[in-house]
Design a protein around this motif. Structure first.
Motif, PDB file in Angstrom:
ATOM      1  N   ARG A 110     132.576   8.326 -40.201  1.00 47.59           N
ATOM      2  CA  ARG A 110     131.755   7.663 -41.215  1.00 47.59           C
ATOM      3  C   ARG A 110     130.276   7.811 -40.885  1.00 47.59           C
ATOM      4  N   LEU A 111     129.480   8.213 -41.877  1.00 52.65           N
ATOM      5  CA  LEU A 111     128.033   8.267 -41.755  1.00 52.65           C
ATOM      6  C   LEU A 111     127.476   6.937 -42.232  1.00 52.65           C
ATOM      7  N   LYS A 112     127.037   6.106 -41.287  1.00 56.37           N
ATOM      8  CA  LYS A 112     126.737   4.707 -41.572  1.00 56.37           C
ATOM      9  C   LYS A 112     125.494   4.501 -42.419  1.00 56.37           C
ATOM     10  N   GLU A 113     124.598   5.490 -42.476  1.00 55.27           N
ATOM     11  CA  GLU A 113     123.362   5.345 -43.235  1.00 55.27           C
ATOM     12  C   GLU A 113     123.479   5.851 -44.673  1.00 55.27           C
ATOM     13  N   TYR A 114     124.669   6.307 -45.064  1.00 60.36           N
ATOM     14  CA  TYR A 114     124.836   6.902 -46.390  1.00 60.36           C
ATOM     15  C   TYR A 114     126.049   6.312 -47.099  1.00 60.36           C
ATOM     16  N   ASP A 115     125.994   6.347 -48.438  1.00 62.32           N
ATOM     17  CA  ASP A 115     127.118   5.945 -49.285  1.00 62.32           C
ATOM     18  C   ASP A 115     127.484   7.118 -50.190  1.00 62.32           C
ATOM     19  N   ASP A 116     128.702   7.078 -50.742  1.00 63.65           N
ATOM     20  CA  ASP A 116     129.069   8.104 -51.706  1.00 63.65           C
ATOM     21  C   ASP A 116     128.524   7.720 -53.083  1.00 63.65           C
ATOM     22  N   TYR A 117     128.861   8.509 -54.091  1.00 61.65           N
ATOM     23  CA  TYR A 117     128.283   8.308 -55.423  1.00 61.65           C
ATOM     24  C   TYR A 117     128.712   6.992 -56.058  1.00 61.65           C
ATOM     25  N   GLN A 118     129.777   6.364 -55.546  1.00 63.39           N
ATOM     26  CA  GLN A 118     130.232   5.079 -56.050  1.00 63.39           C
ATOM     27  C   GLN A 118     129.752   3.920 -55.178  1.00 63.39           C
ATOM     28  N   LYS A 119     128.806   4.204 -54.278  1.00 66.09           N
ATOM     29  CA  LYS A 119     128.230   3.206 -53.373  1.00 66.09           C
ATOM     30  C   LYS A 119     129.238   2.675 -52.359  1.00 66.09           C
ATOM     31  N   ASN A 120     130.273   3.441 -52.094  1.00 67.83           N
ATOM     32  CA  ASN A 120     131.230   3.104 -51.047  1.00 67.83           C
ATOM     33  C   ASN A 120     130.804   3.789 -49.750  1.00 67.83           C
ATOM     34  N   PRO A 121     131.264   3.296 -48.581  1.00 65.60           N
ATOM     35  CA  PRO A 121     130.938   3.963 -47.314  1.00 65.60           C
ATOM     36  C   PRO A 121     131.321   5.437 -47.357  1.00 65.60           C
ATOM     37  N   LEU A 122     130.471   6.278 -46.800  1.00 60.70           N
ATOM     38  CA  LEU A 122     130.656   7.724 -46.879  1.00 60.70           C
ATOM     39  C   LEU A 122     131.404   8.222 -45.650  1.00 60.70           C
ATOM     40  N   TYR A 123     132.584   8.785 -45.884  1.00 58.02           N
ATOM     41  CA  TYR A 123     133.406   9.374 -44.829  1.00 58.02           C
ATOM     42  C   TYR A 123     133.509  10.880 -45.066  1.00 58.02           C
ATOM     43  N   LEU A 124     133.173  11.676 -44.048  1.00 56.41           N
ATOM     44  CA  LEU A 124     133.429  13.111 -44.121  1.00 56.41           C
ATOM     45  C   LEU A 124     134.854  13.414 -43.696  1.00 56.41           C
ATOM     46  N   ILE A 125     135.413  12.553 -42.837  1.00 53.54           N
ATOM     47  CA  ILE A 125     136.805  12.711 -42.403  1.00 53.54           C
ATOM     48  C   ILE A 125     137.514  11.380 -42.610  1.00 53.54           C
ATOM     49  N   LYS A 126     138.590  11.414 -43.368  1.00 52.26           N
ATOM     50  CA  LYS A 126     139.396  10.217 -43.604  1.00 52.26           C
ATOM     51  C   LYS A 126     140.640  10.620 -44.383  1.00 52.26           C
ATOM     52  N   ASP A 127     141.677   9.775 -44.274  1.00 54.78           N
ATOM     53  CA  ASP A 127     142.913   9.969 -45.047  1.00 54.78           C
ATOM     54  C   ASP A 127     143.504  11.353 -44.825  1.00 54.78           C
ATOM     55  N   GLN A 128     143.496  11.784 -43.559  1.00 51.44           N
ATOM     56  CA  GLN A 128     144.152  13.039 -43.153  1.00 51.44           C
ATOM     57  C   GLN A 128     143.612  14.267 -43.893  1.00 51.44           C
ATOM     58  N   ASN A 129     142.307  14.276 -44.182  1.00 54.08           N
ATOM     59  CA  ASN A 129     141.730  15.455 -44.826  1.00 54.08           C
ATOM     60  C   ASN A 129     141.260  16.498 -43.813  1.00 54.08           C
ATOM     61  N   ALA A 130     141.356  16.174 -42.502  1.00 57.63           N
ATOM     62  CA  ALA A 130     140.949  17.119 -41.462  1.00 57.63           C
ATOM     63  C   ALA A 130     142.072  17.256 -40.436  1.00 57.63           C
ATOM     64  N   ASP A 131     142.095  18.423 -39.787  1.00 54.58           N
ATOM     65  CA  ASP A 131     143.171  18.711 -38.844  1.00 54.58           C
ATOM     66  C   ASP A 131     142.626  19.642 -37.763  1.00 54.58           C
ATOM     67  N   PHE A 132     142.758  19.217 -36.490  1.00 55.52           N
ATOM     68  CA  PHE A 132     142.321  20.040 -35.362  1.00 55.52           C
ATOM     69  C   PHE A 132     143.514  20.244 -34.442  1.00 55.52           C
ATOM     70  N   ASN A 133     143.810  21.517 -34.126  1.00 53.78           N
ATOM     71  CA  ASN A 133     145.032  21.815 -33.382  1.00 53.78           C
ATOM     72  C   ASN A 133     144.799  23.029 -32.486  1.00 53.78           C
ATOM     73  N   ILE A 134     145.410  22.982 -31.301  1.00 56.20           N
ATOM     74  CA  ILE A 134     145.467  24.164 -30.441  1.00 56.20           C
ATOM     75  C   ILE A 134     146.933  24.525 -30.266  1.00 56.20           C
ATOM     76  N   GLN A 135     147.250  25.754 -30.590  1.00 51.94           N
ATOM     77  CA  GLN A 135     148.637  26.225 -30.511  1.00 51.94           C
ATOM     78  C   GLN A 135     148.757  27.245 -29.376  1.00 51.94           C
ATOM     79  N   PHE A 136     149.745  27.048 -28.524  1.00 54.69           N
ATOM     80  CA  PHE A 136     149.940  27.982 -27.411  1.00 54.69           C
ATOM     81  C   PHE A 136     151.410  27.978 -26.986  1.00 54.69           C
ATOM     82  N   GLY A 137     151.794  29.006 -26.259  1.00 56.53           N
ATOM     83  CA  GLY A 137     153.146  29.108 -25.721  1.00 56.53           C
ATOM     84  C   GLY A 137     153.184  28.712 -24.268  1.00 56.53           C
ATOM     85  N   THR A 138     154.371  28.288 -23.789  1.00 62.48           N
ATOM     86  CA  THR A 138     154.536  27.882 -22.392  1.00 62.48           C
ATOM     87  C   THR A 138     155.423  28.871 -21.654  1.00 62.48           C
ATOM     88  N   GLN A 139     155.449  28.727 -20.333  1.00 59.81           N
ATOM     89  CA  GLN A 139     156.258  29.621 -19.504  1.00 59.81           C
ATOM     90  C   GLN A 139     157.745  29.456 -19.786  1.00 59.81           C
TER      91      GLN A 139
END
Length: 633
Positions: A110-139
């Motif tokens: 959440r960017l605390k100094e900004y709101d979205d167009y509906q004056k709600n708190p502005l989140y760049l990441i929320k509700d599973q809209n982002a995903d970070f993963n590292i995929q690798f194989g094991t021995q």
């Protein structure tokens, strides 16, 4: 009598003792019964607890066996329900991050100094809209996706910085760690990925992939306009910047990538790495098919980049910027990430960075002390720009006046050499007349050409300036978006897709102003315009068409654009009309210009090498034309 009384007393004492014994016995029985009953209940509960423990052991054993089968050594990291939902929060004055134990990834930003167009708190990441993963194989031939496993969190302090460490463990001494460090009043997060003691766990023969996905959530009033300004940007190691198409689905595979930015109009999420990605597969897809229906998200971005092992271990020091697109702030990191802001290429971007941004911020800082609005800032900025460019307007108008004075003589030349067959001779004579009179035929075009970079630079400046976001002026509630004074819900297939379902007033005012500006300017041009030559386009007709066509195109195109830009062009054209009126009526004297021309004709002229070559070329062309005439005869 005395014996009888003694007997009665003795009996009474006996009965009293017997009663006391009965009472004691009764009370003793009552206390004993509940105690026995309680003892039985505790036994039952204990048995139930024991049964539950046995069941948990069985369940955990089953889960553990399945985890070992699926994850191998990383089964150590598999946990159950409540632990999967655990999170850690890092918070500063400007940024709030929520990081999940599952996957060790940011699930809220959440960017605390900004709101979205509906004056709600502005989140760049929320509700599973982002995903970070590292995929690798094991021995032991298992495929691991870190987003599916549970990391063990811990927090600490590094001076004033907040640190959160997430470890995906094989054992207490073997783990993969994500480390986040949040600084006060800073949108840049220090982020590192490293492995400890996993040299014999990670299979170095298999490719290790970093996968980073994000779906951009709508933040602005106009989703169509926001989608046009939302794009994936990246920088390659050689310092070259590029981006994917904003209009449709696009994908690229690039080598040696330093950073990748998911830009969402006024905000960006940027991943930087000190060890360049040797190869990155980048993809962008527009999710807005119909702006009237698709109203929640704009684009989906994805990156897949292989990671390399150093001495059998992962070791990447990265940065994660989650914040606003403010040019000065982005440039302060010296990473080139300010290039996510599309300020224009070449000279256009240079003008924005070195002229318009400093002027705008100086004026806005000056007016903030007087509680001035950003609409007033735009008007003052327009005034400054027009005053700076007024010498060009003056030179252009003087050139037009000179050509107007020479028009009778040029008309005489046209009459002397009529027809297409005399075209080369006619042009040669006109050029000689202009040169002799000291009139440069390009003098009127050059000032106009010099003003074009300013036009295109401003076209990029206003959509990128975050200070205009949600700033009201007059009837406009947001100078970074359209200023609707009337809206309708009926969907008109062609009109709605191109014009929109609203009517903006600033574009109308700008279109009217540009019409009168072009009318005045073209009136001056037409007064010195030569008659249309045979086989040549009629410039007068073309100029008249442009005089009507340009304002109409502006009216339709700017209806969905930033109202701040329409305000600028409205004020700019009014000022230009005023400047031209003053120049025409109070500055330029045609009699003095004519006298100056006569003086120039008396002076000897030095012909430049370029003009000499041009004259020779025209003479050769004229000779060829004469030869063709003779052959025809």
């Amino acid at each position: 009598m005395e014996e009888k009384k003694k007997l009665d007393i003795t009996q009474l004492i006996g009965f009293a003792l017997i009663g006391a014994v009965l009472v004691w016995y009764t009370m003793s029985s009552k206390d004993k019964a509940p105690a026995e009953e309680t003892a039985k209940t505790e036994i039952v509960n204990t048995n139930n607890s024991q049964n539950a423990t046995d069941n948990t052991i069985v369940t955990d054993s089953t889960l553990q066996a399945e985890a070992v089968k699926k994850y191998g050594n990383f089964a150590y990291a598999v946990a159950s329900g409540t632990e999967e939902e655990g999170t850690t929060t890092l918070e500063s004055d400007v940024l709030k991050l929520v990081i999940a134990n599952k996957g060790g990834q940011i699930v809220e930003a959440r960017l605390k100094e900004y709101d979205d167009y509906q004056k709600n708190p502005l989140y760049l990441i929320k509700d599973q809209n982002a995903d970070f993963n590292i995929q690798f194989g094991t021995q032991d031939n298992k495929l691991i996706n870190t987003k599916d496993l549970i990391f063990e969190p811990s927090t600490s302090k590094n001076g004033q910085n907040q640190v959160a460490s997430f470890k995906l463990k094989v054992s207490n001494t073997q783990y993969l760690e994500y480390r986040y460090e949040l600084k006060p009043n800073d949108y840049m997060i220090d982020f590192s990925v490293r492995s400890v003691g996993l040299e014999n766990v990670i299979n170095s023969n298999n490719q290790i992939n970093l996968e980073w996905n994000l779906t951009a959530k709508r933040q602005e009033k106009s989703i169509k306009y926001e989608n046009q300004m939302t794009a994936l940007h990246y920088e390659k190691e050689d310092g070259k910047f590029d981006d994917l198409s904003v209009a449709s689905e696009d994908e690229e595979t690039e080598e040696n990538v330093d950073w990748i930015g998911y830009k969402q109009h006024f905000f960006s999420t940027i991943l930087l790495t000190n060890t360049p990605f040797e190869k990155a597969e980048l993809k962008s897809e527009s999710l807005v098919k119909d702006a009237l229906v698709d109203s929640l998200v704009t684009k989906s971005f994805s990156t897949t980049a292989p990671l390399k092992l150093t001495n059998g271990a992962l070791s990447y020091n990265m940065g994660l910027y989650i914040g606003p697109n403010i040019h000065e702030n982005l440039a302060s990191y010296n990473k080139g990430i300010e290039n996510v802001m599309n300020l224009g290429w070449g000279i256009f971007g240079w003008i924005n960075r070195n002229v318009f941004i400093p002027i705008f911020h100086f004026l806005s800082g000056l007016l903030n002390g007087f509680n001035g609005s950003y609409g007033v800032v735009i008007i003052l900025m327009t005034l400054v720009v027009r005053l700076l460019m007024s010498p060009l307007v003056y030179k252009s108008y003087v050139s037009s006046a000179k050509m107007k004075v020479l028009k009778p003589e040029m008309d005489a030349i046209n009459a002397k050499f009529p027809g297409k067959e005399n075209q080369m001779k006619r042009q040669s004579e006109i050029m000689a007349l202009q040169r002799k009179s000291g009139v440069n035929m390009m003098a009127g075009c050059i000032p106009a050409l010099l003003q074009m970079p300013v036009f295109f630079a401003l076209f990029r400046f206003f959509p990128s300036e975050i200070d205009l976001r949600q700033q009201p002026f007059l009837w406009a509630d947001d100078l970074s978006s359209y200023d609707s004074v009337f809206e309708w819900s009926t969907h008109i297939p062609i009109l709605s897709s191109f014009y929109g379902n609203h009517f903006s007033l600033f574009p109308v005012l700008a279109s009217v102003a540009i019409f009168f500006y072009m009318r005045m300017n073209q009136g001056q041009q037409m007064s010195m315009q030569q008659p249309a030559q045979e086989g040549m386009p009629d410039m007068q007709k073309m100029m008249k068409m442009m005089m009507y066509f340009s304002p109409i195109m502006m009216l339709f195109f700017f209806n969905n654009y930033a109202s701040g830009l329409s305000l600028y062009y409205f004020v700019s054209n009014l000022l230009t009309l005023s400047i031209m009126f003053v120049i025409k009526n109070y500055v330029i004297d045609e009699e003095k210009i004519l006298a100056k021309i006569h003086e120039n004709r008396k002076k000897p002229k030095k012909t430049s090498k370029f003009k000499q070559r041009l004259d020779e070329a025209m003479k050769q062309a004229q000779a060829q034309q004469e030869a063709q005439k003779k052959r025809k005869k």
